[in-house]
Scaffold this motif. Structure first.
Motif, PDB file in Angstrom:
ATOM      1  N   THR A 259       1.830 -11.542 -15.277  1.00  0.00           N
ATOM      2  CA  THR A 259       1.748 -11.994 -16.878  1.00  0.00           C
ATOM      3  C   THR A 259       3.030 -11.981 -17.183  1.00  0.00           C
ATOM      4  O   THR A 259       3.106 -12.266 -18.491  1.00  0.00           O
ATOM      5  N   GLY A 260       4.336 -11.997 -16.475  1.00  0.00           N
ATOM      6  CA  GLY A 260       5.376 -12.163 -17.177  1.00  0.00           C
ATOM      7  C   GLY A 260       6.175 -10.866 -17.748  1.00  0.00           C
ATOM      8  O   GLY A 260       6.980 -11.047 -18.147  1.00  0.00           O
ATOM      9  N   ARG A 261       5.603  -9.813 -17.762  1.00  0.00           N
ATOM     10  CA  ARG A 261       5.893  -8.354 -18.229  1.00  0.00           C
ATOM     11  C   ARG A 261       7.163  -7.996 -17.388  1.00  0.00           C
ATOM     12  O   ARG A 261       8.030  -7.369 -17.887  1.00  0.00           O
ATOM     13  N   LEU A 262       7.134  -8.348 -15.971  1.00  0.00           N
ATOM     14  CA  LEU A 262       8.607  -8.300 -15.124  1.00  0.00           C
ATOM     15  C   LEU A 262       8.764  -9.561 -14.437  1.00  0.00           C
ATOM     16  O   LEU A 262       7.860 -10.483 -14.302  1.00  0.00           O
ATOM     17  N   CYS A 263       9.878  -9.741 -14.017  1.00  0.00           N
ATOM     18  CA  CYS A 263      10.377 -10.651 -13.309  1.00  0.00           C
ATOM     19  C   CYS A 263      10.780 -10.319 -11.867  1.00  0.00           C
ATOM     20  O   CYS A 263      11.257  -9.392 -11.962  1.00  0.00           O
ATOM     21  N   GLN A 264      10.706 -11.139 -10.905  1.00  0.00           N
ATOM     22  CA  GLN A 264      11.199 -10.957  -9.661  1.00  0.00           C
ATOM     23  C   GLN A 264      12.608 -11.380  -9.344  1.00  0.00           C
ATOM     24  O   GLN A 264      12.896 -12.415  -9.760  1.00  0.00           O
ATOM     25  N   LEU A 265      13.452 -10.631  -8.947  1.00  0.00           N
ATOM     26  CA  LEU A 265      14.826 -10.976  -8.557  1.00  0.00           C
ATOM     27  C   LEU A 265      15.020 -11.563  -7.206  1.00  0.00           C
ATOM     28  O   LEU A 265      14.272 -10.939  -6.364  1.00  0.00           O
ATOM     29  N   LEU A 266      15.663 -12.742  -6.988  1.00  0.00           N
ATOM     30  CA  LEU A 266      15.995 -13.215  -5.787  1.00  0.00           C
ATOM     31  C   LEU A 266      14.955 -13.129  -4.722  1.00  0.00           C
ATOM     32  O   LEU A 266      14.744 -12.407  -3.993  1.00  0.00           O
ATOM     33  N   PRO A 267      13.886 -13.989  -5.135  1.00  0.00           N
ATOM     34  CA  PRO A 267      12.570 -14.028  -4.423  1.00  0.00           C
ATOM     35  C   PRO A 267      12.913 -14.187  -2.827  1.00  0.00           C
ATOM     36  O   PRO A 267      11.792 -13.978  -2.158  1.00  0.00           O
ATOM     37  N   ASP A 268      13.867 -14.942  -2.553  1.00  0.00           N
ATOM     38  CA  ASP A 268      14.032 -14.931  -0.889  1.00  0.00           C
ATOM     39  C   ASP A 268      14.384 -13.738  -0.217  1.00  0.00           C
ATOM     40  O   ASP A 268      14.640 -13.796   0.874  1.00  0.00           O
ATOM     41  N   TRP A 269      14.806 -12.641  -1.152  1.00  0.00           N
ATOM     42  CA  TRP A 269      15.308 -11.363  -0.445  1.00  0.00           C
ATOM     43  C   TRP A 269      14.427 -10.108  -0.669  1.00  0.00           C
ATOM     44  O   TRP A 269      13.791 -10.200  -1.728  1.00  0.00           O
ATOM     45  N   GLU A 270      14.132  -9.645   0.176  1.00  0.00           N
ATOM     46  CA  GLU A 270      13.396  -8.185   0.063  1.00  0.00           C
ATOM     47  C   GLU A 270      13.863  -7.288   1.059  1.00  0.00           C
ATOM     48  O   GLU A 270      14.380  -7.476   2.032  1.00  0.00           O
ATOM     49  N   ALA A 271      13.388  -6.167   0.776  1.00  0.00           N
ATOM     50  CA  ALA A 271      13.605  -5.090   1.801  1.00  0.00           C
ATOM     51  C   ALA A 271      12.583  -5.131   3.049  1.00  0.00           C
ATOM     52  O   ALA A 271      11.639  -5.862   2.827  1.00  0.00           O
ATOM     53  N   SER A 272      12.602  -4.611   4.289  1.00  0.00           N
ATOM     54  CA  SER A 272      11.817  -4.518   5.374  1.00  0.00           C
ATOM     55  C   SER A 272      10.181  -4.049   4.829  1.00  0.00           C
ATOM     56  O   SER A 272      10.388  -2.890   4.000  1.00  0.00           O
ATOM     57  N   PRO A 273       9.380  -4.792   5.121  1.00  0.00           N
ATOM     58  CA  PRO A 273       8.007  -4.260   4.783  1.00  0.00           C
ATOM     59  C   PRO A 273       7.462  -3.077   5.209  1.00  0.00           C
ATOM     60  O   PRO A 273       8.105  -2.660   6.230  1.00  0.00           O
ATOM     61  N   LEU A 274       6.672  -2.223   4.616  1.00  0.00           N
ATOM     62  CA  LEU A 274       6.064  -1.076   5.195  1.00  0.00           C
ATOM     63  C   LEU A 274       4.702  -1.512   5.667  1.00  0.00           C
ATOM     64  O   LEU A 274       3.835  -1.840   5.159  1.00  0.00           O
ATOM     65  N   PRO A 275       4.363  -1.114   7.033  1.00  0.00           N
ATOM     66  CA  PRO A 275       3.228  -1.250   7.552  1.00  0.00           C
ATOM     67  C   PRO A 275       2.025  -0.231   7.083  1.00  0.00           C
ATOM     68  O   PRO A 275       2.431   0.956   6.603  1.00  0.00           O
ATOM     69  N   VAL A 276       1.031  -0.713   6.912  1.00  0.00           N
ATOM     70  CA  VAL A 276      -0.345   0.154   6.312  1.00  0.00           C
ATOM     71  C   VAL A 276      -1.169   0.393   7.493  1.00  0.00           C
ATOM     72  O   VAL A 276      -1.604  -0.589   8.095  1.00  0.00           O
ATOM     73  N   HIS A 277      -1.328   1.396   8.054  1.00  0.00           N
ATOM     74  CA  HIS A 277      -2.339   1.852   9.017  1.00  0.00           C
ATOM     75  C   HIS A 277      -3.604   2.725   8.552  1.00  0.00           C
ATOM     76  O   HIS A 277      -3.527   3.402   7.511  1.00  0.00           O
ATOM     77  N   LEU A 278      -4.632   2.598   9.389  1.00  0.00           N
ATOM     78  CA  LEU A 278      -5.662   3.449   9.059  1.00  0.00           C
ATOM     79  C   LEU A 278      -5.796   4.474  10.468  1.00  0.00           C
ATOM     80  O   LEU A 278      -5.391   3.781  11.660  1.00  0.00           O
ATOM     81  N   VAL A 279      -5.483   5.673  10.468  1.00  0.00           N
ATOM     82  CA  VAL A 279      -5.255   6.383  11.501  1.00  0.00           C
ATOM     83  C   VAL A 279      -6.533   7.423  11.415  1.00  0.00           C
ATOM     84  O   VAL A 279      -7.029   7.837  10.715  1.00  0.00           O
ATOM     85  N   TYR A 280      -6.567   7.812  12.769  1.00  0.00           N
ATOM     86  CA  TYR A 280      -8.027   8.823  12.993  1.00  0.00           C
ATOM     87  C   TYR A 280      -7.597   9.569  14.479  1.00  0.00           C
ATOM     88  O   TYR A 280      -7.118   8.851  14.993  1.00  0.00           O
ATOM     89  N   PRO A 281      -7.998  10.697  14.757  1.00  0.00           N
ATOM     90  CA  PRO A 281      -8.035  11.354  16.173  1.00  0.00           C
ATOM     91  C   PRO A 281      -8.677  10.441  17.078  1.00  0.00           C
ATOM     92  O   PRO A 281      -9.639   9.941  16.825  1.00  0.00           O
ATOM     93  N   TYR A 282      -8.311  10.529  18.383  1.00  0.00           N
ATOM     94  CA  TYR A 282      -8.932   9.918  19.189  1.00  0.00           C
ATOM     95  C   TYR A 282     -10.436  10.837  19.946  1.00  0.00           C
ATOM     96  O   TYR A 282     -10.598  11.924  19.589  1.00  0.00           O
TER      97      TYR A 282
END
Length: 313
Positions: A259-282
């Protein structure tokens, strides 16, 4: 029920009662859920402890907790009951029909916003399943707390858990347009120091460790944040108000960027992404409701705005 001496039916009933006590959190709550009385539930617990020759629960006036033997017993009992349920379902021809209760833990912010749509789709698809949707940011002891699975953002260190990566969360730089000089926007990481900043200490401290997409070039930028907060929503609100720029999870600000409420700075730069896991006991056999939930989340997660499929390894 006369005595816990020998029959498999008696022992199975004792195990069912013990699991219900642990998951309900008290003998009185377990009695209510099982349509029984607290003295009956207490008697079954005593019989099980006598049968095993172990103390399973430590109780005081206001608290109840599993002993070390109780934790092991709960894990075995849970697995035994799930295996028995799978045997029953298989013999009745309903092996793949999800039903029953599923207890899921998810991160607080993520679970109350981004994950509700796939959760609703899962419930609509499987009307015989009910879900306890538990939101908190601490790491849960899945077995001790009677949790079937958890959605976990970040690395998984516990070798006793199955971890299925569902997606990854890009972490991007954003700012309110009111703080951005459109005639001289930041063009390289060093330019970011001219802006006021806020930080989320559980995600980064007073510096930004950035990677350039495509080249893999890395740069570190030192900051002096004006605001530190442990709340994703507070960070987003503060960025919207022009308090400062921030490094945030992309899903959190997807609508603001659209919506343009925020702007992205330096679109070519980002921090390391965070993995998302589903975890459950064996376990040797997983109930159909857990398998169905995993399938829904595996398909839906990469398509959530501000998320992306996991990178091939």
């Amino acid at each position: 029920m006369k005595s816990p001496n020998s029959t498999a039916l008696d022992r199975l009933e004792l195990m069912q009662t013990f699991v219900r006590i642990v998951e309900a959190g008290s003998l009185s709550a377990a009695a209510t859920q099982m349509g029984s009385t607290q003295p009956t539930i207490s008697r079954r617990l005593q019989w099980l402890e006598k049968l095993l020759g172990l103390r399973l629960l430590q109780r005081s006036t206001h608290t109840m907790r599993l002993t070390e033997d109780g934790e092991r017993c709960y894990a075995h009992a849970k697995s035994l009951l799930e295996n028995w349920a799978a045997v029953e379902a298989d013999l009745r021809g309903a092996k793949d029909q999800p039903r029953g209760q599923l207890r899921v833990v998810a991160p607080h912010a993520f679970g109350q916003e981004a994950l509700i749509k796939p959760l609703a789709a899962f419930l609509a698809e499987h009307p015989e399943v009910s879900v306890d949707w538990l939101l908190h940011d601490r790491e849960a002891n899945l077995i001790a707390e009677g949790i079937d699975c958890a959605i976990h953002v970040g690395g998984v260190q516990d070798p006793s858990l199955v971890a299925v990566q569902l997606a990854e969360v890009p972490r991007i730089l954003v700012v309110s347009p009111v703080l951005l000089d459109l005639d001289a926007p930041p063009r390289k990481p060093a330019d970011l120091q001219a802006l006021p900043w806020l930080s989320l200490p559980h995600l980064h401290q007073d510096e930004l460790d950035l990677l350039q997409r495509g080249t893999g070039k890395r740069e570190c930028v030192r900051l002096s944040p004006r605001l530190r907060t442990d709340s994703l929503y507070a960070a987003r609100s503060a960025v919207r108000e022009g308090v400062g720029a921030a490094l945030v999870s992309a899903w959190l600000v997807a609508d603001d960027l659209a919506t343009g409420r925020l702007c992205q700075l330096l679109p070519d730069w980002e921090a390391s992404p965070l993995p998302v896991h589903l975890v459950y006991p064996y376990a040797r056999i997983y109930p159909a409701r857990l398998r169905a939930f995993a399938n829904v989340m595996r398909q839906a997660m990469p398509g959530i705005a501000g998320m992306r499929p996991p990178r091939a390894r």
